[in-house]
Design a protein around this motif. Structure first.
Motif, short mmCIF file in Angstrom:
data_model
loop_
_atom_site.label_atom_id
_atom_site.label_comp_id
_atom_site.label_asym_id
_atom_site.label_seq_id
_atom_site.Cartn_x
_atom_site.Cartn_y
_atom_site.Cartn_z
N PHE A 38 0.84 -1.20 0.00
CA PHE A 38 0.00 0.00 0.00
C PHE A 38 0.87 1.26 0.00
CE2 PHE A 38 0.59 1.19 4.49
CZ PHE A 38 1.06 -0.01 5.02
N PRO A 39 0.31 2.37 -0.51
CA PRO A 39 1.07 3.61 -0.54
C PRO A 39 1.07 4.30 0.81
CG PRO A 39 -1.13 3.99 -1.42
CD PRO A 39 -1.04 2.52 -1.09
N THR A 40 2.18 4.93 1.16
CA THR A 40 2.18 5.88 2.28
C THR A 40 2.75 7.17 1.70
OG1 THR A 40 4.41 5.70 3.21
CG2 THR A 40 2.84 3.95 3.79
N GLU A 41 2.78 8.23 2.50
CA GLU A 41 3.32 9.49 2.00
C GLU A 41 4.83 9.41 1.78
OE1 GLU A 41 2.28 8.71 4.85
OE2 GLU A 41 3.14 9.86 6.51
N THR A 42 5.50 8.40 2.39
CA THR A 42 6.96 8.29 2.26
C THR A 42 7.33 7.38 1.10
OG1 THR A 42 7.03 6.47 3.84
CG2 THR A 42 7.37 8.71 4.71
N VAL A 43 7.06 6.09 1.26
CA VAL A 43 7.32 5.08 0.23
C VAL A 43 6.20 4.04 0.35
CG1 VAL A 43 9.83 5.42 0.39
CG2 VAL A 43 8.76 3.60 1.74
N TYR A 44 6.12 3.11 -0.62
CA TYR A 44 5.13 2.03 -0.52
C TYR A 44 5.60 1.02 0.53
CZ TYR A 44 2.12 3.39 -4.41
OH TYR A 44 1.22 4.05 -5.20
N GLY A 45 4.64 0.49 1.29
CA GLY A 45 4.94 -0.53 2.29
C GLY A 45 4.36 -1.87 1.89
N LEU A 46 4.96 -2.96 2.41
CA LEU A 46 4.42 -4.30 2.21
C LEU A 46 3.85 -4.75 3.54
CD1 LEU A 46 4.03 -6.78 0.37
CD2 LEU A 46 6.28 -7.57 1.12
N GLY A 47 2.52 -4.78 3.64
CA GLY A 47 1.89 -4.91 4.94
C GLY A 47 1.32 -6.28 5.27
N ALA A 48 1.28 -6.57 6.58
CA ALA A 48 0.61 -7.75 7.12
C ALA A 48 0.12 -7.40 8.52
CB ALA A 48 1.58 -8.93 7.20
N ASN A 49 -0.89 -8.15 9.00
CA ASN A 49 -1.36 -7.97 10.37
C ASN A 49 -0.19 -8.13 11.34
OD1 ASN A 49 -2.53 -8.11 12.88
ND2 ASN A 49 -3.98 -9.75 12.37
N ALA A 50 0.09 -7.07 12.11
CA ALA A 50 1.26 -7.06 12.98
C ALA A 50 1.19 -8.12 14.08
CB ALA A 50 1.43 -5.68 13.61
N ASP A 51 -0.01 -8.61 14.38
CA ASP A 51 -0.17 -9.59 15.45
C ASP A 51 -0.29 -11.02 14.93
OD1 ASP A 51 -0.14 -7.98 17.91
OD2 ASP A 51 -1.84 -6.98 16.96
N ASP A 52 -0.06 -11.20 13.62
CA ASP A 52 -0.15 -12.53 13.01
C ASP A 52 1.25 -12.96 12.59
OD1 ASP A 52 -0.42 -14.65 11.20
OD2 ASP A 52 -2.36 -13.94 10.46
N ALA A 53 1.86 -13.82 13.44
CA ALA A 53 3.27 -14.17 13.22
C ALA A 53 3.51 -14.81 11.86
CB ALA A 53 3.75 -15.09 14.33
N SER A 54 2.58 -15.62 11.38
CA SER A 54 2.87 -16.29 10.11
C SER A 54 2.69 -15.32 8.94
CB SER A 54 2.06 -17.59 9.96
OG SER A 54 0.76 -17.32 9.52
N ALA A 55 1.76 -14.37 9.06
CA ALA A 55 1.63 -13.33 8.03
C ALA A 55 2.90 -12.48 7.98
CB ALA A 55 0.41 -12.45 8.31
N VAL A 56 3.42 -12.14 9.17
CA VAL A 56 4.64 -11.34 9.24
C VAL A 56 5.82 -12.12 8.65
CG1 VAL A 56 6.31 -10.32 10.84
CG2 VAL A 56 3.86 -9.88 11.15
N ALA A 57 5.85 -13.43 8.89
CA ALA A 57 6.91 -14.26 8.30
C ALA A 57 6.87 -14.16 6.78
CB ALA A 57 6.77 -15.70 8.76
N GLY A 58 5.65 -14.01 6.23
CA GLY A 58 5.51 -13.87 4.78
C GLY A 58 6.19 -12.62 4.24
N ILE A 59 6.20 -11.55 5.04
CA ILE A 59 6.89 -10.32 4.63
C ILE A 59 8.39 -10.58 4.54
CG2 ILE A 59 7.53 -7.97 5.30
CD1 ILE A 59 4.87 -7.62 6.64
N TYR A 60 8.93 -11.20 5.60
CA TYR A 60 10.38 -11.47 5.62
C TYR A 60 10.77 -12.34 4.43
CZ TYR A 60 11.02 -9.40 10.27
OH TYR A 60 11.09 -8.53 11.32
N ALA A 61 9.92 -13.33 4.14
CA ALA A 61 10.23 -14.24 3.02
C ALA A 61 10.19 -13.49 1.69
CB ALA A 61 9.24 -15.40 3.02
N ALA A 62 9.14 -12.67 1.49
CA ALA A 62 9.00 -11.96 0.21
C ALA A 62 10.16 -10.99 0.00
CB ALA A 62 7.67 -11.21 0.17
N LYS A 63 10.60 -10.34 1.06
CA LYS A 63 11.66 -9.35 0.95
C LYS A 63 13.06 -9.96 0.94
CE LYS A 63 12.12 -5.48 3.05
NZ LYS A 63 12.09 -4.10 2.56
N GLY A 64 13.18 -11.19 1.46
CA GLY A 64 14.51 -11.74 1.66
C GLY A 64 15.22 -10.98 2.77
N ARG A 65 14.43 -10.54 3.76
CA ARG A 65 14.98 -9.72 4.83
C ARG A 65 15.44 -10.60 5.98
NH1 ARG A 65 12.97 -4.04 6.41
NH2 ARG A 65 13.18 -3.85 8.66
N PRO A 66 16.63 -10.34 6.54
CA PRO A 66 17.07 -11.13 7.69
C PRO A 66 16.06 -11.04 8.83
CG PRO A 66 18.83 -9.68 6.91
CD PRO A 66 17.59 -9.31 6.16
#
Ligand code: TXA
Ligand code: MG
Length: 339
Positions: A38-66
């Motif tokens: 989604f767009p923010t005023e700064t840059v686009y973000g890749l979002g997931a429910n912050a309280d859903d650990a497996s959704a958040v894991a999906g962000i790390y996987a998609a980004k290749g983020r440590p």
């Protein structure tokens, strides 16, 4: 009549973020554990429910983020802070009051048991309320479905240039990502981050809101990060990198380097230029003019780097921004992109 075909790049789908049905669907997707860019005023973000650990894991996987790099949790407004943070110092309250919704993230002591995965297990949490109307609409719609905060890093693969347009996001991921289009981001560089969890405020990442304005609202000076500062990927020395090698040079140095290179060399044919005062030599493969105004330069910065990072270019020579404080955010991103 057939419904309009959503544009797609790779497996990403770009949807109109102003369409109420699209927003309602995106909120459902978040509530169901999916990812939404989604767009923010700064840059686009890749979002997931912050309280859903497996959704958040999906962000790390998609980004290749440590896994040990924490994510910012986005909330509707100051009233949502208590869900994620405890022991709010007065300085954080002042900053939130002065700059939310807007491009400022505060690091606070995390409430036990919430947003654990988003915070990468740290005892702190980064919170921000974005001002972009599509981000606000999405956060409000998601909250009605029980999503109190949306964890979202910039919607790019780890270490690459942050996206400031929906199309940038669509080109980044192999994963099946839905992108809400909200136009080009106005600020263009990521939020300023102030750590308020240590008894004194520390500026972890400069942004569009200048240090002086933050200090004025805080009512005290900001310290700079020291060796104990928490790990912050946006504060890694090397970050925001284009594929081509980026080199920062003062105007005079850049003029001389261009002269030495000459228009017939092999390197010249693979060079792109991003300059304010240095003239573009004829025949250059790619070039962009850096605006005189710091906010305008920030707004265009990442799109300009992506444009210059075209096929065949192996070098991007960039004229150093002025020393003035207004350029702190742009200078910081260019230094990291060149490191
Ligand atoms: O403008 C922005 O901040 C954008 C938009 C999407 O909101 N987001 C963004 O996220 O830039 P990201 O993940 O690319 O950068 C977030 C930065 C990272 O440097 C991360 O380490 C730091 O925030 N951060 C998040 N939580 C933290 C925490 N608890 N302590 C220290 N740093 C934290
Ligand atoms: Mg980032």
């Amino acid at each position: 009549m057939l419904p309009p075909v959503p544009s797609a790049v790779g497996r990403a789908r770009i949807r109109d973020g102003a369409d109420p049905q699209v927003l309602a669907d995106a909120a459902q997707r978040l509530a169901a554990g999916g990812l939404v860019a989604f767009p923010t005023e700064t840059v686009y973000g890749l979002g997931a429910n912050a309280d859903d650990a497996s959704a958040v894991a999906g962000i790390y996987a998609a980004k290749g983020r440590p896994a040990d790099h924490p994510l910012i949790v986005h909330v509707t407004d100051a009233a949502a802070v208590d869900a994620y943070a405890v022991d709010l110092p007065a300085v954080a309250q002042r900053l939130i009051e002065a700059f939310w919704p807007g491009p400022l993230t505060v690091i606070l002591s995390r409430r036990a048991g919430v947003a654990e995965a988003a915070a990468a297990g740290l005892p702190t949490v980064g919170l921000r309320s974005p001002s972009h109307p599509v981000a606000q609409a999405l956060l409000h719609a998601a909250r009605k479905l029980g999503v109190r905060g949306v964890a979202a890093p910039s919607a790019n693969r780890f270490g690459r240039i942050s996206p400031t347009q929906a199309l940038h996001v669509a080109g980044e991921f192999d994963a099946d990502v839905e992108v809400l289009d909200g136009g080009a981001c106005e600020v263009g560089i990521e939020s300023a981050i102030v750590d308020c969890s240590r008894g004194y405020p520390v500026l972890l990442r400069p942004g569009q809101i200048g240090r002086a304005r933050i200090e004025q609202a805080a009512g005290e000076p900001l310290r700079s990060p020291d060796a104990d500062a928490p790990r912050s990927s946006g504060t890694l020395v090397s970050h925001y990198a284009p594929r081509a090698r980026l080199r920062l040079m003062a105007g005079e140095q850049l003029r001389q380097a261009l002269e030495v290179l000459g228009p017939t060399s092999a390197a010249f044919s693979r060079l792109a230029l991003y300059s304010r005062t240095v003239a573009v030599p004829p025949g250059l493969r790619a070039s962009r003019h850096m605006p005189e105004d710091a906010d305008k330069a920030a707004s265009e910065l990442f799109a300009a780097l992506r444009e210059l990072d075209v096929e065949g270019v192996t070098l991007i020579w960039v004229e150093s921004p002025p020393d003035a404080a207004a350029w702190d955010g742009v200078r910081d991103r260019l230094q990291r992109a060149s490191a």
